[in-house]
Design a protein around this motif. Structure first.
Motif, PDB file in Angstrom:
ATOM      1  N   GLU A  14       1.143  -1.376  -0.091  1.00  0.00           N
ATOM      2  CA  GLU A  14       0.147  -0.011  -0.131  1.00  0.00           C
ATOM      3  C   GLU A  14       0.876   1.265   0.249  1.00  0.00           C
ATOM      4  O   GLU A  14       1.888   1.522   0.808  1.00  0.00           O
ATOM      5  CB  GLU A  14      -0.880  -0.308   1.064  1.00  0.00           C
ATOM      6  CG  GLU A  14      -2.094  -0.878   0.720  1.00  0.00           C
ATOM      7  CD  GLU A  14      -2.989  -1.150   2.413  1.00  0.00           C
ATOM      8  OE1 GLU A  14      -4.055  -2.046   2.477  1.00  0.00           O
ATOM      9  OE2 GLU A  14      -2.521   0.074   3.103  1.00  0.00           O
ATOM     10  N   LYS A  20      -6.838   7.928  -1.019  1.00  0.00           N
ATOM     11  CA  LYS A  20      -7.204   7.141  -1.972  1.00  0.00           C
ATOM     12  C   LYS A  20      -6.536   7.372  -3.754  1.00  0.00           C
ATOM     13  O   LYS A  20      -6.457   8.605  -4.113  1.00  0.00           O
ATOM     14  CB  LYS A  20      -8.554   6.356  -2.096  1.00  0.00           C
ATOM     15  CG  LYS A  20      -9.276   5.711  -0.352  1.00  0.00           C
ATOM     16  CD  LYS A  20     -10.058   5.424  -0.811  1.00  0.00           C
ATOM     17  CE  LYS A  20      -9.984   4.738   0.732  1.00  0.00           C
ATOM     18  NZ  LYS A  20     -11.575   4.413   0.544  1.00  0.00           N
ATOM     19  N   VAL A  27      -6.564   7.910   3.352  1.00  0.00           N
ATOM     20  CA  VAL A  27      -6.146   6.729   3.539  1.00  0.00           C
ATOM     21  C   VAL A  27      -5.865   6.147   5.047  1.00  0.00           C
ATOM     22  O   VAL A  27      -4.395   7.094   5.051  1.00  0.00           O
ATOM     23  CB  VAL A  27      -4.626   5.926   2.716  1.00  0.00           C
ATOM     24  CG1 VAL A  27      -4.288   5.011   3.382  1.00  0.00           C
ATOM     25  CG2 VAL A  27      -4.863   6.304   0.966  1.00  0.00           C
ATOM     26  N   PHE A  29      -5.883   3.225   8.248  1.00  0.00           N
ATOM     27  CA  PHE A  29      -5.702   2.504   9.148  1.00  0.00           C
ATOM     28  C   PHE A  29      -6.230   2.063  10.479  1.00  0.00           C
ATOM     29  O   PHE A  29      -5.996   3.511  11.465  1.00  0.00           O
ATOM     30  CB  PHE A  29      -3.756   1.389   9.064  1.00  0.00           C
ATOM     31  CG  PHE A  29      -3.927   0.027   9.954  1.00  0.00           C
ATOM     32  CD1 PHE A  29      -4.575  -0.567   8.824  1.00  0.00           C
ATOM     33  CD2 PHE A  29      -4.117  -0.263  11.398  1.00  0.00           C
ATOM     34  CE1 PHE A  29      -4.814  -2.135   9.440  1.00  0.00           C
ATOM     35  CE2 PHE A  29      -4.112  -1.384  11.578  1.00  0.00           C
ATOM     36  CZ  PHE A  29      -4.415  -2.539  10.165  1.00  0.00           C
ATOM     37  N   ASP A 126      -6.656  -1.156  -4.261  1.00  0.00           N
ATOM     38  CA  ASP A 126      -6.753  -2.623  -3.000  1.00  0.00           C
ATOM     39  C   ASP A 126      -8.375  -2.479  -2.848  1.00  0.00           C
ATOM     40  O   ASP A 126      -8.948  -1.731  -3.515  1.00  0.00           O
ATOM     41  CB  ASP A 126      -6.029  -1.522  -1.688  1.00  0.00           C
ATOM     42  CG  ASP A 126      -6.386  -2.799  -1.080  1.00  0.00           C
ATOM     43  OD1 ASP A 126      -5.883  -3.774  -1.248  1.00  0.00           O
ATOM     44  OD2 ASP A 126      -5.361  -2.436   0.541  1.00  0.00           O
ATOM     45  N   LYS A 129     -12.549  -4.811   2.833  1.00  0.00           N
ATOM     46  CA  LYS A 129     -12.029  -6.053   3.099  1.00  0.00           C
ATOM     47  C   LYS A 129     -13.457  -7.158   4.325  1.00  0.00           C
ATOM     48  O   LYS A 129     -14.245  -5.980   4.386  1.00  0.00           O
ATOM     49  CB  LYS A 129     -11.340  -5.566   4.906  1.00  0.00           C
ATOM     50  CG  LYS A 129      -9.751  -6.201   5.225  1.00  0.00           C
ATOM     51  CD  LYS A 129      -9.307  -5.967   6.143  1.00  0.00           C
ATOM     52  CE  LYS A 129      -7.871  -4.839   6.460  1.00  0.00           C
ATOM     53  NZ  LYS A 129      -7.525  -3.882   7.752  1.00  0.00           N
ATOM     54  N   ARG A 145     -10.871   0.305   2.939  1.00  0.00           N
ATOM     55  CA  ARG A 145      -9.460  -0.733   2.254  1.00  0.00           C
ATOM     56  C   ARG A 145      -9.554  -0.138   0.756  1.00  0.00           C
ATOM     57  O   ARG A 145      -8.473   0.306   0.095  1.00  0.00           O
ATOM     58  CB  ARG A 145      -8.732  -1.647   2.884  1.00  0.00           C
ATOM     59  CG  ARG A 145      -7.380  -1.834   2.543  1.00  0.00           C
ATOM     60  CD  ARG A 145      -7.219  -3.003   2.631  1.00  0.00           C
ATOM     61  NE  ARG A 145      -7.667  -3.905   2.267  1.00  0.00           N
ATOM     62  CZ  ARG A 145      -7.328  -5.264   2.472  1.00  0.00           C
ATOM     63  NH1 ARG A 145      -6.642  -5.857   3.485  1.00  0.00           N
ATOM     64  NH2 ARG A 145      -8.302  -6.283   1.260  1.00  0.00           N
ATOM     65  N   VAL A 148      -7.118   2.078  -1.820  1.00  0.00           N
ATOM     66  CA  VAL A 148      -6.756   2.525  -1.661  1.00  0.00           C
ATOM     67  C   VAL A 148      -5.510   2.112  -2.741  1.00  0.00           C
ATOM     68  O   VAL A 148      -5.222   0.856  -3.340  1.00  0.00           O
ATOM     69  CB  VAL A 148      -5.536   1.900  -0.262  1.00  0.00           C
ATOM     70  CG1 VAL A 148      -4.231   1.680  -0.037  1.00  0.00           C
ATOM     71  CG2 VAL A 148      -7.058   2.135   0.979  1.00  0.00           C
ATOM     72  N   SER A 190      -0.196  -3.706   5.212  1.00  0.00           N
ATOM     73  CA  SER A 190       0.002  -2.920   4.060  1.00  0.00           C
ATOM     74  C   SER A 190       1.854  -3.472   3.471  1.00  0.00           C
ATOM     75  O   SER A 190       1.472  -2.527   1.701  1.00  0.00           O
ATOM     76  CB  SER A 190       0.864  -1.523   4.121  1.00  0.00           C
ATOM     77  OG  SER A 190       1.840  -1.651   5.890  1.00  0.00           O
TER      78      SER A 190
END
Ligand code: ADP
Ligand code: MG
Ligand code: ZN
Length: 475
Positions: A14, A20, A27, A29, A126, A129, A145, A148, A190
Motif C-alpha cells: 500500500e 486514495k 487513507v 488504517f 486495493d 475487507k 481500504r 487505497v 500494508s
C-alpha cells in the motif's frame, strides 16, 4: 533425487499517500468501518475515477529504486471478478502495459550477492475487507481500504530457497521504507506477499508445476510456508504423483498449506483497458527528476557505513536493515566520533531497551544528542559502562538528558581512591578464600573481589580503579 527449488514472489504494498488512488477519501488504517468511503470508491453508478498524482510519483520512485525501466505510457485495465470485497465487481489494475518492467533487487546470502529480477511493477487499487469473525449467518464488509493505492511487484522466478525468499522480502521492504513510498507493515497488511513455488530435478531445464501460496502474514511465515510447500511437492513427486497447479493457503497454527481453489487463468478475469481513464502518459522530465531526488537506498547506506566509518559489514547490515536505527547512527556519529562505539550501543543496548518496551525509535524520546552525551560521560569517567545502561533506560523512558539523570539519581562514578581503598581492604578481609586463590595464581578470583566492591557501591565504583587497588593491595 536432488531437486532445485524455484520461487517467484508477488508482493502488494500500500502506498502511503494521504488519499486514495481514484478519489479523495483519506487513507487511514484502523478507522471505524465504512467511514472512509465515497461514491467513487463504493463504485456507485455515474462516478468517474481521477488518478492521484502523488500515487504515480510514489510508484515511479519505487520502480526506479528497483532498477526498473519506467514506461512513458502505461494503461489501466479492468480486472473483472465477482467477490463481495470489490464494490465495482472489477478492480482497476494494469495488465499488458504496466508502469515498469525489467528491474532487479540485490542482497547478500552468506557473503554471496544474489540478484533477483523484477518482472514488472504496476499500479492498482486495493479491495475492501471482509470480516467473518463474530458474525452469525454471514460476513461484514468494510470498504475503507477499497481504492487505497497499491503497487504490485512481481519477481522473476530467480529465488532458490525459502531463506532467499525471506531475505529478498527484507531487502524489498527496506528499499520501500527508504524511498518513503510505504510504511510496509506486514502485520497491518500494508505489505502482502503471495509466493509461487515449484521444484524440478536439479539440472533440468524445464519448469516444474507451480503452486501459489497465500495467507502468510510475516516474513518468518513466508519462509516456513515455502519450506513446507517444497517438502510437500517433493513427497508428491517421490511417491509417483503429480503436483497440481493450484492456490494453497498457509495455516500458521498447524504449519501446513492446504488447497483452496484452482488458480484463475488470466482469461478468467476478462481484462480490458479501463474506459474511464486515459492511458497514463509520464513526462520524461518528471520521471528524471524523481530519479535525481532519490533518497539514499539501503545498499548505498551499507556501502557508505563501511567506507566512511570503517564499520564491519555485519554492523552496516544491522544498522541499515532498520531505517530508523541507521538514521540514529548517522546523526549520532556527527556528534560523537567513535563510530564503532555508537554502532555497538545501537545494535546492543539501545535495541534491547527498545525491544523490551516494544517501542520504535521514532516513537521513543531517545535523541542523538542524549546518546552522544551519554557516551561522553562514559569516556570522561563520570559513569561506568554498566551505569550507562540504566541511564540509557531512563533516557528512553523520560527523554531526560543523561547528565540530569546521573545527578538526580546520584549515579556519578566513584573514582576517589580515598573512598574506595577502605572498601577494598574490607572485602580482602572478608574473603580469605578468593584472596588465597588469587595469590595462588588464580587470576579469575580478582573478578569476584572486584564484583563485591561493585555490588556494595551499586555499580558506581570505577572498575578500573578498583582493579588497580586490589592488585596493589594483594601485591
Ligand atoms: P501470472 O500470475 O500472470 O500468471 P506467472 O504465473 O508467469 O504470471 O508468474 C507469476 C509469478 O510466478 C512470478 O512471480 C513468477 O516469478 C513466478 N513463477 C513463474 N514460473 C514459476 C515457476 N515455475 N516456479 C515458481 N515460480 C514461478
Ligand atoms: Mg499472478
Ligand atoms: Zn472514496
Amino acid at each position: 533425487m536432488d531437486y532445485e527449488t524455484i520461487i517467484g514472489l508477488e508482493v502488494h504494498v500500500e502506498l502511503a499517500t494521504a488519499s486514495k488512488v481514484f478519489c479523495s477519501c483519506p487513507v487511514e488504517f484502523g478507522a471505524e468501518p465504512n467511514t472512509r468511503v465515497c461514491p467513487v470508491c463504493l463504485g456507485l453508478p455515474g462516478t468517474l475515477p481521477v488518478l492521484n498524482k502523488r500515487a504515480v510519483e510514489f510508484a515511479v520512485r519505487a520502480a526506479l529504486a528497483l532498477n526498473c525501466e519506467v514506461h512513458p505510457t502505461s494503461q489501466f485495465a479492468r480486472k473483472n471478478y465477482f467477490y463481495p470485497d470489490m464494490p465495482k465487481n472489477y478492480q482497476i489494475s494494469q495488465y499488458d502495459r504496466p508502469l515498469a518492467t525489467g528491474g532487479y533487487v540485490e542482497f547478500e546470502v552468506d557473503g554471496r550477492t544474489v540478484r533477483v529480477g523484477i518482472r514488472r511493477v504496476h499500479m492498482e487499487e486495493d479491495t475492501g475487507k471482509l470480516l467473518h469473525e463474530g458474525v452469525e449467518g454471514g460476513s461484514l464488509v468494510d470498504f475503507n481500504r477499497a481504492g487505497v493505492p497499491l503497487l504490485e511487484i512481481v519477481s522473476e522466478p530467480d529465488i532458490r530457497s525459502p531463506e532467499e525468499a525471506r531475505l529478498y522480502l527484507q531487502e524489498l521492504r527496506a528499499i520501500l521504507l527508504y524511498t518513503g513510498v510505504s510504511d510496509v507493515r506486514m502485520e497491518e497488511g500494508s505489505l502482502r506477499c503471495d509466493a509461487n513455488v515449484s521444484i524440478r530435478p536439479r539440472g533440468s531445464r524445464e519448469w516444474g508445476t507451480l503452486t501459489e501460496v497465500k495467507n502468510m502474514n510475516s516474513f518468518r511465515s513466508v519462509e516456513r510456508a515455502l519450506a513446507y510447500e517444497v517438502q510437500r511437492q517433493r513427497e508428491v513427486l517421490e511417491s509417483g504423483g503429480r503436483v497440481v497447479r493450484e492456490t494453497r493457503h498457509w495455516d500458521e497454527g498447524r504449519g501446513v498449506t492446504f488447497s483452496s481453489r484452482s488458480k484463475e487463468e488470466a482469461h478468467d478475469y476478462r481484462y480490458f483497458p479501463e474506459p474511464d481513464l486515459l492511458p497514463l502518459v509520464l513526462d520524461p522530465a518528471w520521471v528524471r527528476e524523481i530519479g535525481e531526488k532519490m533518497p539514499e537506498l539501503p545498499a548505498q547506506r551499507r556501502r557508505r557505513l563501511v567506507e566512511e566509518y570503517g564499520l564491519p559489514a555485519y554492523d552496516a547490515g544491522v544498522l541499515t536493515a532498520s531505517k530508523s536505527l541507521g538514521d540514529l547512527f548517522d546523526r549520532t556519529v556527527k556528534l560523537y566520533d567513535d563510530a564503532k562505539a555508537v554502532s555497538n550501543w545501537l545494535m546492543g543496548e539501545v535495541s534491547r531497551v527498545l525491544r523490551e518496551r516494544d517501542l520504535d525509535i521514532e516513537r521513543s524520546p531517545l535523541t542523538p544528542e542524549n546518546l552522544a552525551a551519554m557516551l561522553r560521560l562514559i569516556d570522561d569517567g563520570t559513569i561506568s559502562g554498566k551505569i550507562a545502561k540504566s541511564v540509557l533506560e531512563e533516557m528512553v523512558d523520560t527523554g531526560k538528558e543523561p547528565r540530569a539523570i546521573v545527578e538526580e539519581k546520584g549515579l556519578v562514578q566513584i573514582s576517589d581512591e580515598g573512598q574506595l581503598l577502605p572498601l577494598v581492604r574490607r572485602i580482602i578481609e572478608e574473603n580469605p578464600g578468593p584472596v588465597a586463590d588469587y595469590r595462588g595464581g588464580k587470576k579469575k578470583a580478582l573478578g569476584f573481589l572486584v564484583g563485591q566492591v561493585m555490588k556494595e557501591t551499586k555499580g558506581k565504583a570505577n572498575p578500573q580503579l578498583v582493579n588497580e587497588l586490589f592488585r596493589r593491595e594483594l601485591g
